[in-house]
Scaffold this motif. Structure first.
Motif, PDB file in Angstrom:
ATOM      1  N   CYS A 190       0.845  -1.203   0.000  1.00 31.70           N
ATOM      2  CA  CYS A 190       0.000   0.000   0.000  1.00 31.70           C
ATOM      3  C   CYS A 190       0.875   1.246   0.000  1.00 31.70           C
ATOM      4  N   ARG A 191       0.511   2.213  -0.852  1.00 29.78           N
ATOM      5  CA  ARG A 191       1.233   3.475  -0.950  1.00 29.78           C
ATOM      6  C   ARG A 191       0.366   4.663  -0.543  1.00 29.78           C
ATOM      7  N   LEU A 192      -0.715   4.418   0.145  1.00 30.06           N
ATOM      8  CA  LEU A 192      -1.602   5.486   0.617  1.00 30.06           C
ATOM      9  C   LEU A 192      -1.120   5.973   1.975  1.00 30.06           C
ATOM     10  N   SER A 193      -0.958   7.272   2.111  1.00 33.34           N
ATOM     11  CA  SER A 193      -0.521   7.838   3.380  1.00 33.34           C
ATOM     12  C   SER A 193      -1.667   7.858   4.380  1.00 33.34           C
ATOM     13  N   LYS A 194      -1.338   8.149   5.626  1.00 32.46           N
ATOM     14  CA  LYS A 194      -2.369   8.221   6.654  1.00 32.46           C
ATOM     15  C   LYS A 194      -3.355   9.348   6.380  1.00 32.46           C
ATOM     16  N   ARG A 195      -2.875  10.436   5.851  1.00 29.73           N
ATOM     17  CA  ARG A 195      -3.761  11.561   5.537  1.00 29.73           C
ATOM     18  C   ARG A 195      -4.760  11.181   4.453  1.00 29.73           C
ATOM     19  N   VAL A 196      -4.295  10.467   3.427  1.00 27.47           N
ATOM     20  CA  VAL A 196      -5.181  10.048   2.342  1.00 27.47           C
ATOM     21  C   VAL A 196      -6.201   9.035   2.851  1.00 27.47           C
ATOM     22  N   LEU A 197      -5.751   8.083   3.666  1.00 24.59           N
ATOM     23  CA  LEU A 197      -6.690   7.104   4.220  1.00 24.59           C
ATOM     24  C   LEU A 197      -7.732   7.765   5.104  1.00 24.59           C
ATOM     25  N   PHE A 198      -7.333   8.758   5.861  1.00 21.51           N
ATOM     26  CA  PHE A 198      -8.295   9.486   6.690  1.00 21.51           C
ATOM     27  C   PHE A 198      -9.308  10.226   5.822  1.00 21.51           C
ATOM     28  N   ALA A 199      -8.839  10.833   4.725  1.00 23.59           N
ATOM     29  CA  ALA A 199      -9.750  11.555   3.835  1.00 23.59           C
ATOM     30  C   ALA A 199     -10.739  10.601   3.165  1.00 23.59           C
ATOM     31  N   ILE A 200     -10.279   9.417   2.773  1.00 20.31           N
ATOM     32  CA  ILE A 200     -11.180   8.441   2.144  1.00 20.31           C
ATOM     33  C   ILE A 200     -12.248   7.978   3.128  1.00 20.31           C
ATOM     34  N   ARG A 201     -11.847   7.659   4.342  1.00 24.34           N
ATOM     35  CA  ARG A 201     -12.820   7.220   5.354  1.00 24.34           C
ATOM     36  C   ARG A 201     -13.790   8.335   5.712  1.00 24.34           C
ATOM     37  N   ARG A 202     -13.297   9.556   5.781  1.00 22.78           N
ATOM     38  CA  ARG A 202     -14.192  10.689   6.070  1.00 22.78           C
ATOM     39  C   ARG A 202     -15.227  10.869   4.973  1.00 22.78           C
ATOM     40  N   GLU A 203     -14.836  10.650   3.726  1.00 30.24           N
ATOM     41  CA  GLU A 203     -15.783  10.776   2.616  1.00 30.24           C
ATOM     42  C   GLU A 203     -16.882   9.720   2.706  1.00 30.24           C
ATOM     43  N   VAL A 204     -16.506   8.499   3.066  1.00 29.68           N
ATOM     44  CA  VAL A 204     -17.519   7.436   3.187  1.00 29.68           C
ATOM     45  C   VAL A 204     -18.467   7.732   4.350  1.00 29.68           C
ATOM     46  N   ARG A 205     -17.942   8.250   5.457  1.00 27.74           N
ATOM     47  CA  ARG A 205     -18.802   8.603   6.594  1.00 27.74           C
ATOM     48  C   ARG A 205     -19.777   9.703   6.213  1.00 27.74           C
ATOM     49  N   MET A 206     -19.324  10.650   5.409  1.00 21.94           N
ATOM     50  CA  MET A 206     -20.220  11.714   4.972  1.00 21.94           C
ATOM     51  C   MET A 206     -21.328  11.162   4.077  1.00 21.94           C
ATOM     52  N   MET A 207     -20.991  10.231   3.201  1.00 20.11           N
ATOM     53  CA  MET A 207     -22.021   9.622   2.359  1.00 20.11           C
ATOM     54  C   MET A 207     -23.020   8.830   3.199  1.00 20.11           C
ATOM     55  N   LEU A 208     -22.530   8.210   4.269  1.00 18.85           N
ATOM     56  CA  LEU A 208     -23.455   7.506   5.169  1.00 18.85           C
ATOM     57  C   LEU A 208     -24.409   8.465   5.853  1.00 18.85           C
ATOM     58  N   ARG A 209     -23.902   9.621   6.279  1.00 23.48           N
ATOM     59  CA  ARG A 209     -24.787  10.610   6.909  1.00 23.48           C
ATOM     60  C   ARG A 209     -25.826  11.131   5.925  1.00 23.48           C
ATOM     61  N   CYS A 210     -25.439  11.286   4.678  1.00 26.62           N
ATOM     62  CA  CYS A 210     -26.391  11.748   3.670  1.00 26.62           C
ATOM     63  C   CYS A 210     -27.462  10.703   3.356  1.00 26.62           C
ATOM     64  N   MET A 211     -27.218   9.439   3.719  1.00 24.91           N
ATOM     65  CA  MET A 211     -28.183   8.380   3.437  1.00 24.91           C
ATOM     66  C   MET A 211     -29.252   8.252   4.511  1.00 24.91           C
ATOM     67  N   LYS A 212     -29.129   8.961   5.620  1.00 29.59           N
ATOM     68  CA  LYS A 212     -30.080   8.790   6.727  1.00 29.59           C
ATOM     69  C   LYS A 212     -31.489   9.189   6.326  1.00 29.59           C
ATOM     70  N   ARG A 213     -31.622  10.347   5.696  1.00 31.95           N
ATOM     71  CA  ARG A 213     -32.958  10.805   5.320  1.00 31.95           C
ATOM     72  C   ARG A 213     -33.621   9.902   4.286  1.00 31.95           C
ATOM     73  N   PRO A 214     -32.955   9.541   3.163  1.00 30.07           N
ATOM     74  CA  PRO A 214     -33.617   8.636   2.212  1.00 30.07           C
ATOM     75  C   PRO A 214     -33.971   7.276   2.812  1.00 30.07           C
ATOM     76  N   VAL A 215     -33.099   6.751   3.682  1.00 29.30           N
ATOM     77  CA  VAL A 215     -33.381   5.443   4.286  1.00 29.30           C
ATOM     78  C   VAL A 215     -34.616   5.524   5.185  1.00 29.30           C
ATOM     79  N   THR A 216     -34.709   6.588   5.982  1.00 30.20           N
ATOM     80  CA  THR A 216     -35.872   6.735   6.870  1.00 30.20           C
ATOM     81  C   THR A 216     -37.164   6.867   6.069  1.00 30.20           C
ATOM     82  N   LEU A 217     -37.152   7.677   5.015  1.00 34.63           N
ATOM     83  CA  LEU A 217     -38.344   7.829   4.189  1.00 34.63           C
ATOM     84  C   LEU A 217     -38.712   6.518   3.503  1.00 34.63           C
ATOM     85  N   HIS A 218     -37.725   5.764   3.079  1.00 32.27           N
ATOM     86  CA  HIS A 218     -38.001   4.466   2.455  1.00 32.27           C
ATOM     87  C   HIS A 218     -38.617   3.501   3.465  1.00 32.27           C
ATOM     88  N   GLN A 219     -38.095   3.487   4.683  1.00 36.99           N
ATOM     89  CA  GLN A 219     -38.649   2.600   5.703  1.00 36.99           C
ATOM     90  C   GLN A 219     -40.086   2.967   6.043  1.00 36.99           C
TER      91      GLN A 219
END
Length: 540
Positions: A190-219
């Motif tokens: 792996c050639r990804l630095s800690k900063r890059v890995l943190f940025a990737i994980r932060r992006e996925v967490r943000m996408m998860l937060r954006c999914m809360k409203r559609p998931v609730t409405l679907h349920q």
């Protein structure tokens, strides 16, 4: 020195020759993929492709699969496999990483349900890696993950495939867990630095937060649709009566022919009978073992079976099934002939098949029995569970509902979250009458808020001719003391000072400040000089 340079030159030449050129790698990958395409085309012409449930390597990625219950919705697994690129199996580092992650998730002693859930997670992660690695360079370095724009397009791609919001949420959750694992223990290449890995994980967490409203409405939408198709109490009662009549007859047929078709037909009627009473999940019947049935607790004419392996066993303990003597006799008759059935000799579970795994098609057998009894629609175990929970909420007391929910291993807080937002017509009209009742009559003026306690007043200054406060003209003995009247406390005197007459006011006691002479501190050498001068003044 020349020998060292020659060795270094030869080492660089050998290292350059050992590296595989990108053109060769692309050529080999292209040939491998083309051969795979040809094999798939031939297989599609000759053999019908298996369903996602029959695939062991890539199971169904629907969220219902993780709860060990058959899905009642249309699974998008086939569309995902056809539309998304294939996982790069030619990269050994990615294969090793996925196997290590699978072993980490399964743990030392995985259950069949845990294996299925982990297989679903790995399936989703492989599809994500295949999408991100498309057109990438050196895949073993994981540099292809450092592309947030492509990660956002991944969610749009899943929505374009008509995948439901809850399934997309499961994809993102599994990807977030996998990225946490990679960030904690990255592979050696792996050639990804800690900063890059943190940025990737932060992006996925943000996408998860954006999914809360559609998931609730679907349920909420799904819950509203279920309430519209609620199974009535009359249908549940008819299901119990028909199953109670037909189960002994099916057992007689099974004792004669020992046919597997009759065996699966018995599975459908028995599970339909028990599910229409208790509303247990399908996983309770799948994981019911033969030892648990034979070791059932007996009291008078009642038998109690405790099923330890089910979805919510950590919160509610074992799922319980109470049977009468006649109903328990059905299980004894069936287990008495299991040695003569296919797979019964080495069977562990009550509803066994030809393999050692629990039966995964109980929902299909239940629906076939439901249709054979002449009942409308084609419900699932989840529909029966929702219907029983709804009838307990609408018709039972709070105490009865609490007892039933605990016996069903059901958390009422989750259900109430959707019941509050999905009222039927009668309940909505009752709520409207409450609003109209509140808005009837004349307006009532707002009354001032009374203070709880009276705040003590600030002491007022007395106008007394007194000499200015000095440290030289006034001493402590010369100051005139102020005497307090007897029978009155100091707090009362402070509050009533403004109402007292001028003649009754006593002068306040004047403060005095006495300054002592300053003491000068000398150094040790200076102190010795001063001391000698005092002893011998003639030297001065």
């Amino acid at each position: 020195m020349s020998t060292l340079k020659e060795l270094s030159r030869r080492f660089r030449i050998l290292q350059r020759r050992s590296r595989r050129r990108p053109s060769d790698l692309r050529r080999q990958a292209k040939n491998l993929l083309s051969s795979l395409v040809v094999e798939e085309d031939v297989a599609e012409e000759d053999v019908v492709p298996p369903s996602p449930r029959q695939q062991t390597s890539d199971p169904d990625p629907s969220p219902e699969h993780s709860s060990s219950q058959p899905s009642c919705s249309k699974s998008p697994a086939k569309s995902v496999e056809q539309s998304l690129p294939q996982f790069p199996d030619h990269v050994a580092v990615l294969n090793t990483l996925m196997e290590q992650y699978r072993a980490h998730q399964e743990g030392p002693d995985p259950t069949p349900k845990l294996r299925d859930n982990v297989a679903s997670k790995v399936f989703r992660i492989r599809k994500f890696i295949a999408y991100m690695a498309q057109g990438g360079g050196k895949l073993q370095t994981l540099d292809f993950l450092d592309d947030t724009e492509r990660m956002r397009r991944w969610v749009k791609t899943l929505r374009a495939m008509v995948i439901r919001e809850t399934t997309i949420n499961h994809y993102l959750k599994n990807i977030a867990q996998f990225l946490d694992y990679v960030a904690a223990t990255p592979p050696p290449t792996c050639r990804l630095s800690k900063r890059v890995l943190f940025a990737i994980r932060r992006e996925v967490r943000m996408m998860l937060r954006c999914m809360k409203r559609p998931v609730t409405l679907h349920q909420m939408t799904v819950k509203r649709a279920k309430d519209g198709q609620l199974i009535s109490k009359a249908l549940l009662e008819k299901c119990r009566d028909e199953a109670r009549k037909r189960i002994p007859k099916i057992l007689d047929e099974l004792e004669k022919d020992k046919a597997q078709k009759t065996q699966f037909r018995l599975y459908g009627y028995v599970t339909a009978f028990l599910a229409s009473i208790y509303g247990h999940r399908c996983g309770v019947f799948q994981n019911m073992t033969i030892d648990e049935v034979r070791n059932a607790t007996k009291t008078a004419s009642t038998y109690l079976i405790n099923v330890s392996m089910h979805k919510t066993n950590q919160a509610f303990g074992p799922a319980q099934i109470a049977l009468s003597a006649q109903e328990y006799d059905w299980f004894e008759r069936f287990l008495g002939m299991k040695e003569e059935l296919v797979g019964g000799a080495a069977a562990k579970y009550v509803f066994f098949t030809s393999t050692l795994n629990p039966c995964k098609n109980l929902n299909n057998y239940f629906q076939a029995a439901w249709a054979e009894m002449g009942l409308p629609k084609s419900p699932t175990f989840t529909d029966l569970r929702s219907a029983i929970a709804t009838h307990a909420r609408n018709n039972g007391t709070v105490e009865d509902r609490s007892k039933m929910s605990r016996f069903m291993c059901h958390d009422t807080r989750t259900a109430d979250k959707f019941y509050a937002c999905n009222l039927n017509t009668k309940e909505a009209w009752e709520h409207r009458q409450l609003f109209e009742k509140v808005l009837e009559g004349s307006d009532v003026p707002d009354q001032p808020v009374r203070k709880v306690g009276k705040r003590p007043c600030k002491r007022k200054r007395c106008d007394v001719d007194a000499s200015p406060l000095t440290s030289q003209s006034t001493s402590e003995d010369e100051a005139e003391p102020v005497y307090q009247e007897s029978g009155v406390s100091s707090v009362e005197s402070d509050e009533n000072s403004s109402e007292a007459e001028p003649s009754m006011i006593q002068p306040m006691r004047q403060a005095t400040i006495i300054l002592t002479p300053l003491k000068m501190r000398w150094s040790p050498a200076k102190s010795m000089v001063l001391k000698s001068l005092k002893e011998y003044p003639s030297r001065a």
